[in-house]
Design a protein around this motif. Sequence first.
Motif, short mmCIF file in Angstrom:
data_model
loop_
_atom_site.label_atom_id
_atom_site.label_comp_id
_atom_site.label_asym_id
_atom_site.label_seq_id
_atom_site.Cartn_x
_atom_site.Cartn_y
_atom_site.Cartn_z
N HIS A 17 0.70 -1.04 -0.11
CA HIS A 17 0.32 -0.52 0.19
C HIS A 17 1.44 1.41 0.00
N SER A 18 1.77 0.99 0.87
CA SER A 18 2.61 2.38 0.88
C SER A 18 3.11 2.59 -0.25
N LEU A 19 4.00 1.59 -1.18
CA LEU A 19 4.65 1.76 -2.64
C LEU A 19 4.12 2.26 -3.43
N LEU A 20 2.21 1.82 -3.77
CA LEU A 20 1.11 2.06 -4.22
C LEU A 20 1.23 3.66 -4.31
N GLN A 21 1.58 4.00 -2.99
CA GLN A 21 1.00 5.46 -2.65
C GLN A 21 2.15 6.81 -3.28
N ASP A 26 -3.01 4.65 -9.54
CA ASP A 26 -4.68 4.75 -9.84
C ASP A 26 -5.19 3.41 -11.31
N ALA A 27 -6.03 2.60 -10.38
CA ALA A 27 -6.14 1.53 -11.12
C ALA A 27 -7.02 2.26 -11.98
N GLU A 28 -7.29 3.67 -12.52
CA GLU A 28 -8.40 3.82 -13.86
C GLU A 28 -7.28 3.79 -14.59
N LYS A 29 -6.62 4.09 -14.60
CA LYS A 29 -5.06 4.63 -16.30
C LYS A 29 -4.22 3.97 -15.70
N ASP A 30 -3.25 3.29 -14.72
CA ASP A 30 -2.29 2.15 -14.23
C ASP A 30 -2.33 1.30 -14.62
N THR A 31 -1.10 0.05 -15.02
CA THR A 31 -1.59 -1.09 -15.13
C THR A 31 -0.87 -1.72 -13.85
N LEU A 32 -1.11 -2.36 -13.12
CA LEU A 32 0.47 -3.39 -12.22
C LEU A 32 1.08 -4.22 -12.40
N TRP A 33 1.69 -4.94 -13.02
CA TRP A 33 2.40 -6.27 -12.84
C TRP A 33 3.08 -7.05 -11.35
N LEU A 34 2.67 -8.03 -11.62
CA LEU A 34 2.94 -8.98 -10.16
C LEU A 34 4.26 -9.84 -10.27
N TRP A 249 11.30 -10.55 4.62
CA TRP A 249 12.80 -11.52 5.26
C TRP A 249 13.28 -9.96 5.94
N GLY A 250 12.79 -8.72 5.64
CA GLY A 250 13.32 -7.52 6.08
C GLY A 250 13.97 -6.36 5.62
N GLY A 251 14.48 -7.45 4.33
CA GLY A 251 14.76 -6.25 3.06
C GLY A 251 13.81 -5.21 1.92
N THR A 252 13.30 -5.66 1.46
CA THR A 252 12.55 -4.09 0.79
C THR A 252 11.99 -4.79 -0.31
N LEU A 253 10.60 -3.44 -0.65
CA LEU A 253 9.52 -4.27 -1.42
C LEU A 253 9.92 -3.65 -2.88
N THR A 254 9.99 -3.56 -3.80
CA THR A 254 10.67 -2.83 -5.18
C THR A 254 9.79 -2.74 -6.16
N MET A 255 9.67 -1.54 -7.08
CA MET A 255 9.44 -1.56 -8.12
C MET A 255 9.56 -0.93 -9.01
N LEU A 256 9.32 -1.47 -11.05
CA LEU A 256 9.61 -0.15 -11.92
C LEU A 256 9.15 0.07 -12.30
N ARG A 257 8.73 1.44 -12.38
CA ARG A 257 7.95 1.54 -13.40
C ARG A 257 8.50 1.95 -14.28
N TRP A 258 7.89 0.52 -16.22
CA TRP A 258 8.26 0.50 -17.04
C TRP A 258 8.98 1.49 -17.67
N GLU A 259 7.73 2.94 -18.39
CA GLU A 259 7.90 3.27 -18.97
C GLU A 259 9.29 4.58 -18.52
N ASP A 260 10.07 4.76 -17.66
CA ASP A 260 11.37 5.20 -17.37
C ASP A 260 12.00 5.06 -17.10
N ARG A 261 11.99 3.53 -16.70
CA ARG A 261 12.65 1.72 -15.50
C ARG A 261 13.11 3.01 -14.43
N GLN A 262 12.23 3.52 -13.88
CA GLN A 262 12.67 4.64 -12.31
C GLN A 262 12.18 3.69 -11.85
#
Length: 287
Positions: A17-21, A26-34, A249-262
């Motif tokens: 939840h915090s990562l997406l914040q 926005d589920a109306e326009k963005d796409t989430l790959w898991l 395990w105490g690491g991180t949750l990582t997310m990649l935005r595909w369009e700019d590779r951030q």
Amino acid sequence: MSTYLIGDVHGCYDELHSLLQQVAFDAEKDTLWLTGDLVARGPGSLEVLRYVRSLGSAVRMVLGNHDLHLLAVFAGISRNKPKDRLTPLLEAPDADELINWLRRQPLLQVDEEKKLVMAHAGITPQWDIETAKMCAREVESVLSSDSYPLFLDAMYGDMPNNWTPELTGLARLRFSTNALTRMRYCFPNGQLDMICKDAPNSAPPPLKPWFTIAGPVARDYTIIFGHWASLEGKGTPEGIIGLDTGCCWGGTLTMLRWEDRQLFIQPSNRLQASEAGETTPAALRSE
């Protein structure tokens, strides 16, 4: 419109939840790959499944080995292990609905426009893209059928570990499931090794991480995978991206935005415990 790709959630609902914040998803326009393994080990597997299901067509996910294990536990085939923290999910009033939704999810995602392929563990170098799609569809078909408990009962096992089109029946389904959801190391010819769980660069020769062996899919697509937390998202060649960074395990949750590779990072809520000296052995992080 953005495409966000997130590594293994493992029941870490608050971190998801915090990562997406962070990006005002926005589920109306963005796409989430898991990348799969939505459940187990973290405290919020029930909340994660409810949330991901609520996203409808905004989410593109794949099943991981822990998701399949949940299906087997719910079917009475495997034991509910306390360390997986699945009891609130198994006892939830909507458990039947969530499980039936989960077993109808894919094992492979392919986007021809973006030239993206995603599987929980990766793509065996023995497959081309058409073979990968065919084998994934075969497993998905039996999982969504009334005979799915028969498959779940037979999916556990490390053999066969070499692909051939002549494989049939449950043996073929087991190979495909292992390749898509459990694979880490291969022999130089691409044959799977389903035993070694050593950290990267410590596996005995001649074993190699699957992504270091040239395969036809990697030539034409970017491959996204999770599953291998001890990689910490590092050490893969260009065009192959590991996103599991061990949040549970105490690491991180990582997310990649595909369009700019951030990349976007959300520290685990278990980080404080880790800093206090409560570490998780590497062997467990490889499960």
